[in-house]
Design a protein around this motif. Sequence first.
Motif, PDB file in Angstrom:
ATOM      1  N   ASP A   5       0.869  -1.171   0.000  1.00  0.00           N
ATOM      2  CA  ASP A   5       0.000   0.000   0.000  1.00  0.00           C
ATOM      3  C   ASP A   5       0.909   1.225   0.000  1.00  0.00           C
ATOM      4  OD1 ASP A   5      -1.687   2.114   0.513  1.00  0.00           O
ATOM      5  OD2 ASP A   5      -2.683   1.167   2.226  1.00  0.00           O
ATOM      6  N   GLU A   7       0.437   4.175   0.606  1.00  0.00           N
ATOM      7  CA  GLU A   7       0.138   5.137   1.668  1.00  0.00           C
ATOM      8  C   GLU A   7       0.784   4.748   2.994  1.00  0.00           C
ATOM      9  OE1 GLU A   7      -1.602   8.029   1.152  1.00  0.00           O
ATOM     10  OE2 GLU A   7      -1.500   7.433  -0.948  1.00  0.00           O
ATOM     11  N   GLN A   8       1.325   3.526   3.109  1.00  0.00           N
ATOM     12  CA  GLN A   8       1.930   3.057   4.347  1.00  0.00           C
ATOM     13  C   GLN A   8       3.413   2.785   4.143  1.00  0.00           C
ATOM     14  OE1 GLN A   8      -0.439  -0.482   5.088  1.00  0.00           O
ATOM     15  NE2 GLN A   8      -1.441   0.565   6.779  1.00  0.00           N
ATOM     16  N   THR A   9       4.166   2.886   5.236  1.00  0.00           N
ATOM     17  CA  THR A   9       5.569   2.500   5.177  1.00  0.00           C
ATOM     18  C   THR A   9       5.633   0.975   5.131  1.00  0.00           C
ATOM     19  OG1 THR A   9       5.868   2.308   7.571  1.00  0.00           O
ATOM     20  CG2 THR A   9       6.241   4.494   6.591  1.00  0.00           C
ATOM     21  N   MET A  11       7.226  -0.955   7.138  1.00  0.00           N
ATOM     22  CA  MET A  11       7.050  -1.457   8.499  1.00  0.00           C
ATOM     23  C   MET A  11       5.577  -1.502   8.886  1.00  0.00           C
ATOM     24  SD  MET A  11      10.004  -2.378   9.335  1.00  0.00           S
ATOM     25  CE  MET A  11       9.720  -2.799  11.017  1.00  0.00           C
ATOM     26  N   GLU A  12       4.811  -0.482   8.527  1.00  0.00           N
ATOM     27  CA  GLU A  12       3.377  -0.461   8.839  1.00  0.00           C
ATOM     28  C   GLU A  12       2.653  -1.604   8.140  1.00  0.00           C
ATOM     29  OE1 GLU A  12       2.512   4.281   9.555  1.00  0.00           O
ATOM     30  OE2 GLU A  12       2.604   3.537   7.500  1.00  0.00           O
ATOM     31  N   GLN A  13       3.089  -1.939   6.950  1.00  0.00           N
ATOM     32  CA  GLN A  13       2.446  -3.006   6.201  1.00  0.00           C
ATOM     33  C   GLN A  13       2.729  -4.382   6.787  1.00  0.00           C
ATOM     34  OE1 GLN A  13       2.649  -2.534   1.867  1.00  0.00           O
ATOM     35  NE2 GLN A  13       3.486  -0.503   2.278  1.00  0.00           N
ATOM     36  N   VAL A  15       3.026  -5.063  10.056  1.00  0.00           N
ATOM     37  CA  VAL A  15       2.378  -5.252  11.357  1.00  0.00           C
ATOM     38  C   VAL A  15       1.169  -6.171  11.200  1.00  0.00           C
ATOM     39  CG1 VAL A  15       1.114  -4.094  13.212  1.00  0.00           C
ATOM     40  CG2 VAL A  15       3.174  -3.049  12.258  1.00  0.00           C
TER      41      VAL A  15
END
Length: 75
Positions: A5, A7-9, A11-13, A15
């Motif tokens: 995505d 829109e996300q880093t 690392m955020e993806q 999680v």
Amino acid sequence: MHELDPEQTIMEQLVGLPVADVERDLILATLRETGGNRTHAANLLGIAIRTLRNKINSYTAAGYEVPEALQPSAQ
């Protein structure tokens, strides 16, 4: 493989994903990047070639497409 995505880093993806899935995706991406060269991929990943071969065997058995090593061209 998981879709990214924008829109996300990264690392955020990651999680909430199972570690085994993240590991598999990283190994397969590294194999694609190295043209299927298992020794180079293992070195980049910091794992033993035997560990990589065992993981590749389990991925193949589970039906995942594992990049094959590129054959040198005959000249």
